[in-house]
Design a protein around this motif. Structure first.
Motif, PDB file in Angstrom:
ATOM      1  N   HIS A 110       0.857  -1.028  -0.010  1.00 23.60           N
ATOM      2  CA  HIS A 110       0.014   0.109  -0.015  1.00 23.60           C
ATOM      3  C   HIS A 110       0.860   1.401  -0.159  1.00 23.60           C
ATOM      4  CE1 HIS A 110       0.774   0.074   4.188  1.00 23.60           C
ATOM      5  NE2 HIS A 110       0.482   1.254   4.318  1.00 23.60           N
TER       6      HIS A 110
ATOM      7  N   ASP B 214       1.440   3.104  -3.560  1.00 23.39           N
ATOM      8  CA  ASP B 214       0.183   4.066  -4.123  1.00 23.39           C
ATOM      9  C   ASP B 214       0.311   5.690  -3.576  1.00 23.39           C
ATOM     10  OD1 ASP B 214      -1.238   1.951  -5.035  1.00 23.39           O
ATOM     11  OD2 ASP B 214      -2.466   1.585  -3.398  1.00 23.39           O
ATOM     12  N   ARG B 215       1.280   5.675  -2.588  1.00 27.40           N
ATOM     13  CA  ARG B 215       1.161   7.080  -1.860  1.00 27.40           C
ATOM     14  C   ARG B 215       2.649   7.855  -2.234  1.00 27.40           C
ATOM     15  NH1 ARG B 215      -1.945   3.592   0.278  1.00 27.40           N
ATOM     16  NH2 ARG B 215      -3.842   4.135   1.627  1.00 27.40           N
TER      17      ARG B 215
ATOM     18  N   TYR C 241       1.521   9.148  -6.924  1.00 29.19           N
ATOM     19  CA  TYR C 241       0.229   8.538  -6.744  1.00 29.19           C
ATOM     20  C   TYR C 241      -0.362   8.555  -8.144  1.00 29.19           C
ATOM     21  CZ  TYR C 241       0.124  13.426  -5.543  1.00 29.19           C
ATOM     22  OH  TYR C 241       0.374  14.850  -5.423  1.00 29.19           O
TER      23      TYR C 241
ATOM     24  N   ALA D 292       0.610   4.947  -9.306  1.00 30.77           N
ATOM     25  CA  ALA D 292       0.258   3.973  -8.179  1.00 30.77           C
ATOM     26  C   ALA D 292       0.295   2.571  -8.551  1.00 30.77           C
ATOM     27  CB  ALA D 292      -0.959   4.156  -7.386  1.00 30.77           C
ATOM     28  N   LEU D 293      -0.381   2.219  -9.663  1.00 30.58           N
ATOM     29  CA  LEU D 293      -0.451   0.772 -10.051  1.00 30.58           C
ATOM     30  C   LEU D 293       0.730   0.280 -10.713  1.00 30.58           C
ATOM     31  CD1 LEU D 293      -4.077   1.141 -11.624  1.00 30.58           C
ATOM     32  CD2 LEU D 293      -3.460  -0.494  -9.689  1.00 30.58           C
TER      33      LEU D 293
ATOM     34  N   GLU E  64       3.093  -0.357  -7.605  1.00 29.30           N
ATOM     35  CA  GLU E  64       2.613  -1.694  -7.123  1.00 29.30           C
ATOM     36  C   GLU E  64       3.165  -2.940  -8.044  1.00 29.30           C
ATOM     37  OE1 GLU E  64      -1.513  -1.937  -6.599  1.00 29.30           O
ATOM     38  OE2 GLU E  64      -1.763  -0.067  -5.535  1.00 29.30           O
TER      39      GLU E  64
ATOM     40  N   SER F 271      -3.606   4.121 -16.485  1.00 26.23           N
ATOM     41  CA  SER F 271      -3.025   5.263 -15.476  1.00 26.23           C
ATOM     42  C   SER F 271      -2.085   6.158 -15.995  1.00 26.23           C
ATOM     43  CB  SER F 271      -1.982   4.379 -14.475  1.00 26.23           C
ATOM     44  OG  SER F 271      -2.804   3.661 -13.600  1.00 26.23           O
TER      45      SER F 271
ATOM     46  N   CYS G 102     -11.054  -1.522  -9.006  1.00 30.80           N
ATOM     47  CA  CYS G 102      -9.940  -1.517  -7.847  1.00 30.80           C
ATOM     48  C   CYS G 102     -10.857  -1.230  -6.459  1.00 30.80           C
ATOM     49  CB  CYS G 102      -8.908  -0.796  -8.024  1.00 30.80           C
ATOM     50  SG  CYS G 102      -8.133  -1.070  -9.799  1.00 30.80           S
TER      51      CYS G 102
ATOM     52  N   SER H  89      -5.817   5.469  -4.355  1.00 27.58           N
ATOM     53  CA  SER H  89      -5.002   4.657  -3.678  1.00 27.58           C
ATOM     54  C   SER H  89      -5.515   3.202  -3.786  1.00 27.58           C
ATOM     55  CB  SER H  89      -5.033   4.949  -2.315  1.00 27.58           C
ATOM     56  OG  SER H  89      -4.353   6.465  -1.993  1.00 27.58           O
TER      57      SER H  89
ATOM     58  N   ASN I 251      -4.038  -0.070  -4.146  1.00 30.01           N
ATOM     59  CA  ASN I 251      -3.834  -1.438  -3.546  1.00 30.01           C
ATOM     60  C   ASN I 251      -4.571  -2.639  -4.375  1.00 30.01           C
ATOM     61  OD1 ASN I 251      -2.419  -2.824  -1.477  1.00 30.01           O
ATOM     62  ND2 ASN I 251      -4.139  -2.648  -0.158  1.00 30.01           N
TER      63      ASN I 251
END
Length: 538
Positions: free
Chosen positions: A234, A237-238, A241, A244-245, A248, A278, A318, A323, A325
């Motif tokens: 998690h 994502d931060r 941002y 984010a994907l 991850e 994204s 999602c 965010s 995750n």
């Protein structure tokens, strides 16, 4: 490329070569600068990452280097002196090392010999200790919470090597007392976050910029040392941002590589589609906010309109707009929403006409072009030296797209073009992102009707422990190369997790390309780099 062992052994007979996923050498510090010089002359001109680490008996760095053909090498340099650790700097060979080595000094206390500016980068100058060392005292009374009102020094230090081999500490002036220095940020809308440029001016002309970071530093790398690998996801994502994907995806691939997990085909296709959605959403936000920075407020509403469509698609599957995750070790958390395919098709259908609107509204505008063309010139050589990858580097003629250079997931199977331009200015950086939207749409078109059936996540152990070793993985995120380094001792938590984004380098080059330009151009140039501050202040 020439054989790595031959290149290194020629200048450093004492080098030790270890088995790893990439060519890996351990080099004594006394020979490190010569080895670095030889590697650069042999074509390894891109310094991907500088990873500081405390191995217990030693402190030091692993340097990751890449050549134009994608060949990679990593070199470990360490010292056993924990009281006064020193290793030689390579900031004279790669400009990006100036900030990267300052970061290592900030968190590990390693002083870099011949580095021109040995200040902390993120933490206050009066911070006690070095947080990423294993012997760091975490007692909060040692470093109580303070308001960030410390005035940065106008004098820094450099540890210069003398002719007899000794090292002498010297003071180096940052700004002289008579210079006129203004602050752009940290509370300034055009810095896109709490970032501060201390800017020395001669009238309206920029003489020098001193970058001040650390206003939102959250210690993600330190926190991760006490969390399991699934719990770390998690955090990704931060940072950036908007990527984010992709972030991850990078972390999960690094863990999967260490464990030898084969990700199901369906999950790989879903991951890539999410990444490209994204990328489009990020470039649309860049379009809108960049135009707004320059006074073209209407464009923001155009870009946000299509970005909202993408966020709606992502939210259905999602469960979140930003965010997510969503990626997990072995695949993705949930299968696609039943409406996903149709909504992606509808989006692909409308985007060509919407891109035409953007270009009619903004790109062809003579005022917009005058503000960008020939402003913020960044040569290909400087882009490589400063590590300015991603769209900003490709606008300077540097083909550095990881999806092409070091293909991962299913990108090798896909038909798309790497957008490279040679304008080297702010206008080229803008155009590259607009053209990359077209290429991401092309990728989505190839995949939307070819999402295979099957599992969306591989079976993984309930308790994930990586074998002892270290791994490094990179992806092409929205702003450039995003990398994850993991060192494991065989436990369920990482011994060291290093997050290597591009945004620190994007912000770090602003001083170089704004010197001699007007203060009004700082907004144009900074915005064209498209950095995101949480990716800098991890």
């Amino acid at each position: 490329m020439a054989d790595i062992k031959e290149i290194i052994a020629k200048v450093c007979p004492d080098a030790v070569f270890e088995e790893n996923e990439k060519p890996f050498a351990v080099v004594p510090d006394k020979d490190w600068h010569k080895v670095a010089e030889a590697l650069k002359q042999s074509g390894y001109d891109w310094l991907n990452a500088v990873v500081g680490e405390d191995w217990g008996d030693e402190l030091g760095c692993i340097y990751y280097l890449t050549a134009a053909d994608g060949s990679e090498v990593s070199v470990k340099v360490a010292t056993a002196d924990r009281e006064n650790p020193m290793i030689h700097s390579v900031s004279d060979l790669w400009d990006c090392a100036r900030l990267e080595e300052r970061e290592v000094f900030d968190f590990f206390g390693i002083k870099f010999i011949n580095h021109p500016d040995m200040r902390r980068l993120f933490l206050r100058n009066d911070w006690v200790g070095y947080p990423l060392r294993k012997d760091y005292d975490e007692n909060p009374e040692i470093n109580p919470v303070r308001l960030y009102h410390e005035q940065p020094d106008d004098v820094t230090v450099s540890y210069k090597e003398q002719a007899d081999g000794t090292v002498k500490k010297e003071d180096v002036q940052i700004f002289s007392p008579e210079e006129f220095v203004v602050n752009i940020g940290p509370q300034h809308p055009a810095t896109h976050g709490v970032l501060r440029f201390r800017t020395s001016l001669n009238g309206e002309e920029i003489k020098k910029i001193d970058l001040v970071c650390g206003y939102i530093h959250r210690g993600i790398e330190k926190l991760s040392e006490k969390l399991t690998y699934p719990q770390c996801i998690h955090f990704f994502d931060r940072q950036d941002y908007f990527s984010a994907l992709m972030n991850e995806h990078c972390f999960c691939m690094c863990v999967e590589k260490a464990l030898g997990i084969e990700v199901p085909r369906r999950a790989q296709v879903i991951r890539v589609m999410m990444d490209e959605l994204s990328r489009i959403a990020s470039h649309l936000l860049f379009f809108g906010t960049y135009c707004m920075d320059l006074g073209a407020t209407t464009a923001l509403f155009y870009g946000i309109r299509e970005r909202e469509t993408i966020l709606d698609i992502l939210e259905e599957t999602c469960g979140a707009r930003m965010s997510f995750n969503y990626d997990v070790i072995g695949g993705v958390r949930e299968d696609l929403h039943p409406d996903f395919v149709q909504r992606v098709k509808d989006f692909i259908a409308i985007m060509p006409s919407r891109l035409k609107e953007y270009h009619t509204l903004v790109t062809g505008n003579v005022i917009f072009q005058n503000r960008l063309k020939g402003v913020g010139m960044l040569s290909r050589e400087d882009a490589i030296s400063y590590g300015v990858a991603g769209p900003s580097g490709r606008a300077s003629g540097w083909a550095c797209d990881v999806r092409k250079l070091k293909p991962y997931s299913i990108y090798k199977e896909l038909d798309f073009e790497e957008v490279v331009m040679d304008g080297c200015d702010s206008f080229s950086r803008y155009l590259v992102r607009m053209k990359e939207i077209e290429q991401s749409l092309k990728i989505l078109e190839q995949l939307v009707d070819n999402i295979p059936e099957g599992e969306y996540c591989a079976k993984v152990p309930k308790i994930i422990k990586l074998p002892a070793g270290h791994w490094f993985q990179e992806v092409e995120a929205c702003r450039g190369v995003f990398g994850v380094y993991i060192d494991s001792k065989g436990d369920k938590t990482p011994y060291r997790l290093k997050i290597n984004g591009t945004c620190l380098r994007l912000a770090g080059v602003v001083d170089h390309i704004t010197r001699g330009t007007k203060i009004a151009d700082l907004i144009t140039i900074g915005g064209s780099m498209d950095y995101v501050v949480p990716d800098i202040d991890r």
